[in-house]
Design an enzyme around this catalytic site. Structure first.
Site, PDB file in Angstrom:
ATOM      1  N   MET A   1       0.736  -0.984  -0.227  1.00 50.63           N
ATOM      2  CA  MET A   1       0.389   0.550  -0.195  1.00 50.63           C
ATOM      3  C   MET A   1       1.190   1.339   0.346  1.00 50.63           C
ATOM      4  O   MET A   1       1.558   1.011   0.516  1.00 50.63           O
ATOM      5  CB  MET A   1      -0.868  -0.538   1.235  1.00 50.63           C
ATOM      6  CG  MET A   1      -1.650  -0.969   1.710  1.00 50.63           C
ATOM      7  SD  MET A   1      -3.110  -1.121  -0.086  1.00 50.63           S
ATOM      8  CE  MET A   1      -4.135  -2.689  -0.234  1.00 50.63           C
ATOM      9  N   CYS A   2       0.462   1.905  -0.454  1.00 53.08           N
ATOM     10  CA  CYS A   2       1.079   3.602  -0.635  1.00 53.08           C
ATOM     11  C   CYS A   2       0.236   4.580   0.200  1.00 53.08           C
ATOM     12  O   CYS A   2      -0.544   4.501   0.729  1.00 53.08           O
ATOM     13  CB  CYS A   2       1.252   3.843  -2.277  1.00 53.08           C
ATOM     14  SG  CYS A   2       2.054   2.627  -2.700  1.00 53.08           S
ATOM     15  N   ARG A   3       0.703   6.347  -0.007  1.00 50.26           N
ATOM     16  CA  ARG A   3      -0.002   7.915   0.262  1.00 50.26           C
ATOM     17  C   ARG A   3       0.450   8.177  -0.354  1.00 50.26           C
ATOM     18  O   ARG A   3       1.804   8.373  -1.252  1.00 50.26           O
ATOM     19  CB  ARG A   3       0.674   7.976   2.201  1.00 50.26           C
ATOM     20  CG  ARG A   3       0.380   7.337   3.361  1.00 50.26           C
ATOM     21  CD  ARG A   3      -0.511   6.705   3.652  1.00 50.26           C
ATOM     22  NE  ARG A   3      -2.037   5.756   2.682  1.00 50.26           N
ATOM     23  CZ  ARG A   3      -3.436   5.167   3.266  1.00 50.26           C
ATOM     24  NH1 ARG A   3      -3.448   6.176   4.266  1.00 50.26           N
ATOM     25  NH2 ARG A   3      -3.584   4.260   2.564  1.00 50.26           N
TER      26      ARG A   3
ATOM     27  N   ASN B   1      -3.278   3.686  -5.075  1.00 50.82           N
ATOM     28  CA  ASN B   1      -2.715   3.023  -3.575  1.00 50.82           C
ATOM     29  C   ASN B   1      -3.589   2.142  -3.511  1.00 50.82           C
ATOM     30  O   ASN B   1      -4.837   1.665  -3.841  1.00 50.82           O
ATOM     31  CB  ASN B   1      -3.158   4.113  -2.461  1.00 50.82           C
ATOM     32  CG  ASN B   1      -3.071   3.253  -1.254  1.00 50.82           C
ATOM     33  OD1 ASN B   1      -2.189   1.900  -1.042  1.00 50.82           O
ATOM     34  ND2 ASN B   1      -3.835   3.174  -0.353  1.00 50.82           N
TER      35      ASN B   1
END
Lengths: 255, 255, 255, 255
Positions: free
Chosen positions: B1-3, B112
């Protein structure tokens, strides 16, 4: 703050400690539990001894969890005495020359902690380094500076004295220059034959340091690699731990 | 996951969002609060529009918290429409070509989430990409693949339809190939004039997505940049948010 | 040895000089013609002035010919006063902190050349740096050391005198310590308003330095960017070239 | 174009070939003599066999001349069968996943050359890769694609046939799609027991390929490592060279 481990004993593949344990060093690079910061992603390094007179060194600015080279090297390099370190910068740049371990001749050194108010005392401490070791300084960290001071203060002749004198010199300079932050110093040294670990602080909060002895090896670590918590012993604050090549262990006060 | 974050409005220096807020994107790279993993240290990227016909792009494999270039660029680059992204890999390598945002012509895209069981469906989805966009594929991520599918499925002609068709195609292929992990898809697109953000999942857990409108700008983010919690609105699951150049906002169901 | 360029005049996109000319700086990173080594692949850097009080800085350890970020930044950043540098190490490590330009406050500095027998004189020269500038030293190059000396010796008050004094101090220290290699010093300085370039050597082989004035700008370079050879003028050995903001040019002896 | 070397024989430290010869591979990274471009600075890689079932791999995006890790690893790693490669990109990005050697199971592969008009044929060639090898594709180079094709076409069962079939498939696809640039293919393969080198081109200009046999080893190289020119033998164009574990050598036509 940083996390590190040191191994001495029968040769094993580095991955055995760096990757495989439940709370391996690479796991600690993401989720350290006994450090001020859980993330140790500002570079990492390996140092290992083999048949060559000086240790091998692999240092990289990427996070340890992120480097396929590290995985392959740890799978293929086997050693009976090695260091591994994951870095959380306390202010200096992320460059390979600022990554641990540092080496000089047959010595390896790595560190977790910091010289409080480092900019205040950096210069005068650097002036104390002997020319021969000053030339070898490649980075700008307080950790490498401490290593240079130990070399200057007789590491090759009398390690215990060199450690004690280095602590005295750093703490004295901090006092003279009015540093108010503490000196935190949990470090590890080797000459390729034995390992010496130090747990020291100028206040009452030295970073954590543990060790475990098994039949054929001793491991010294910032924090335990697994949850067999009663198998790990803490080094007492302001003490050094010596592990000889035959795995004899002794502990003594730093000062 | 990312932001990630996206900004549209009066031109500001990128640091205003990337570094300055209490829970800035760089802060989120170390301590994300609404993500499965708190650490987003597997590279990052900036994309910004200015007077040039195509957006600027700066992508790096170091952690965002660790890069003096990012600090200087965010201090000096000013834009009225920009993207910033910090990455936590879901399996693919850490290389610049795998860092977001991705660009094609005047488009920027960042993401994301993940395609569940990506190895199962990667190849057949790649086969659907039109030649012209296939050639532009530089990395190996599912995110870039989704972008290529959207371009193939008519992003330039009808963005909303292209998004819907892409979701259908991905979910159908996952079903056909027996993927059991969900499709999580919270993403952002721009053509340089407006911004379109998507919050979607094939199960009931789409990653978080928020927006805030002020007089002269709109911000869309993975998680709020500060603790003024009532000023941030969540995008409803399986909805897209459109922000026009005049800051008009509309929301509609993805499917 | 290295290659560099400096531009002052009407704002242009950096790519106009960094990429577009037939013998652009990036081309020189692979095929320098007037340098001891044709390859300048040990990192590079950009420094540029805009509306901010201090210059922007982008420094990277990859070769300049190899970096898509550089291409995008040079396409998007426009400036009326900028520096660009491609590095060929003369011994120190390849790290961002060793890449040019160096900055301090509103100043930029970059260098091509070297202090002969640098290890002999490094330490005593470093001891002359004023504390305030010593703290700012991040790397280990002779180039950054020269910049720190110039700042120490009054760059802000009287640049010409600071340059002269720095040359004297370096050459004197080299003499005292018995250095036998020459001091080669072709460098460029700016305060954001004017540009000062230096071509100096302690022997009779100062590295090349050229400039060209057009209606709306002046370019100063290590070697010409194109083959219009009669349009480029060489700076005389042991001279400095001053280019004011109004493009007035003057040349004077360094010592 | 690139430069590479392969060694089979009594175990030696990698530095013996990578650094020590007068015209070592690292020297060739700066000054190749028989290549179209003298500079091979777009990354490099090592692959080596030891007691582990799969080879070790160290690949980096920095130039080989520039990497202290490479120096230390080549000083400490000893092997009886290893590959080393310095890269000059023919268009694809500089990322570790695009650096040679490539590995799959016990196989290593590295390449100098290119598929002419690669963008024309990339996609259709990729479609021929078997799923199991397609999943392992990490980068975007034509070199890795060729390796995937060889694996698909039976490398494990009949290497010579797989090589011949791969050449046929590539050249046929180039013809079908109207590629006008040639296929240049000078490559090296190993299963950990023997080495197979290929020198092939669709026109009459296959890149150079040499070998030398001594009592206890055989070296195969893009260009000789030293000036003992009569000790190096050229492989004939459109031939493959097989070196068995007992150093028996045979050469046969590729097609």
């Amino acid at each position: 703050m940083c996390r590190w481990l040191s191994y001495i004993g029968d040769p094993v593949y580095l991955e055995k400690l760096v990757f495989e344990p439940r709370h391996s060093l690479v796991e600690q690079s993401l989720h350290a539990e006994q450090a001020k910061t859980p993330t140790n992603g500002d570079g990492f390094g390996l140092g290992w001894y083999d048949e060559r007179p000086t240790p091998g060194l692999y240092r990289e600015i990427l996070p340890a969890w992120n480097d396929p080279n590290l995985r392959s090297l740890a799978h293929h390099i086997r050693s009976g005495l090695f260091f591994a370190h994951v870095r959380a910068s306390t202010g200096t740049h992320t460059s390979r020359t600022n990554c641990h371990p540092f080496s000089n001749g047959q010595y390896l050194f790595m560190h977790n902690g910091q010289i409080g108010d480092y900019p205040l005392v950096r210069r005068s401490l650097e002036m104390m380094i002997e020319d021969e070791f000053y030339e070898g300084r490649q980075g700008s960290t307080d950790s490498e500076l401490i290593f240079c001071l130990m070399l200057t203060l007789g590491l090759q002749q009398d390690p215990h004295r060199a450690i004690r004198r280095t602590i005295e010199v750093v703490e004295n300079e901090m006092k003279v220059r009015g540093a108010t932050s503490p000196f935190r110093f949990t470090a590890c040294l080797s000459n390729g034959k034995s390992v010496c670990a130090i747990r020291h602080a100028s206040d009452d909060k030295p970073p954590s340091l543990y060790w475990r002895k098994r039949d054929d090896h001793v491991i010294v670590v910032s924090e335990p690699l697994d949850t067999e918590s009663d198998s790990w012993k803490a080094v007492a604050p302001n003490h050094t731990l010596h592990v000889e090549g035959d795995l004899t262990i002794s502990e003594e006060a730093t000062l």
